[in-house]
Design a protein around this motif. Structure first.
Motif, PDB file in Angstrom:
ATOM      1  N   VAL A  23       0.813  -1.212   0.000  1.00 22.44           N
ATOM      2  CA  VAL A  23       0.000   0.000   0.000  1.00 22.44           C
ATOM      3  C   VAL A  23       0.850   1.268   0.000  1.00 22.44           C
ATOM      4  O   VAL A  23       0.455   2.288  -0.571  1.00 22.44           O
ATOM      5  CB  VAL A  23      -0.950  -0.002   1.226  1.00 22.44           C
ATOM      6  N   ASP A  37      -2.065   2.601  -3.101  1.00 26.96           N
ATOM      7  CA  ASP A  37      -3.460   2.186  -3.217  1.00 26.96           C
ATOM      8  C   ASP A  37      -4.285   2.885  -2.142  1.00 26.96           C
ATOM      9  O   ASP A  37      -4.208   2.523  -0.971  1.00 26.96           O
ATOM     10  CB  ASP A  37      -3.565   0.661  -3.067  1.00 26.96           C
ATOM     11  N   PRO A  40      -7.312   0.076  -0.492  1.00 30.30           N
ATOM     12  CA  PRO A  40      -6.799  -1.291  -0.571  1.00 30.30           C
ATOM     13  C   PRO A  40      -7.865  -2.340  -0.266  1.00 30.30           C
ATOM     14  O   PRO A  40      -8.850  -2.057   0.420  1.00 30.30           O
ATOM     15  CB  PRO A  40      -5.712  -1.318   0.503  1.00 30.30           C
ATOM     16  N   HIS A  44      -5.617  -6.165   3.277  1.00 30.82           N
ATOM     17  CA  HIS A  44      -4.533  -5.263   3.679  1.00 30.82           C
ATOM     18  C   HIS A  44      -4.938  -4.307   4.799  1.00 30.82           C
ATOM     19  O   HIS A  44      -4.108  -3.555   5.303  1.00 30.82           O
ATOM     20  CB  HIS A  44      -4.043  -4.442   2.480  1.00 30.82           C
TER      21      HIS A  44
END
Length: 66
Positions: A23, A37, A40, A44
């Motif tokens: 991420v 991201d 996510p 995550h």
């Protein structure tokens, strides 16, 4: 979950990258956080929450889905 980063607050510690490398990343020139991201997948989320908690500059915020 939506992630918001404040690059102006970031101190380039890299703890977020260690906690959630899928991420977060860091810019090569100065180490400032790069968000890979902003939304996510659920797998995550726990790592992202850890990254938020350990960020020494409080440069990462979350908007949790309700």
């Amino acid at each position: 979950m939506e992630i918001i980063v404040d690059q102006d607050k970031c101190t380039a510690g890299g703890l977020c990258v260690m906690a959630a490398p899928e991420v977060f990343d860091q810019r090569d020139e100065d180490g400032i956080v790069v968000l890979l991201d902003a939304n996510p997948p659920a797998g995550h989320h726990e790592a992202v929450r850890e990254a938020v908690m350990i960020c020494p500059a409080a440069a990462i915020r979350l908007k949790e889905d309700r």
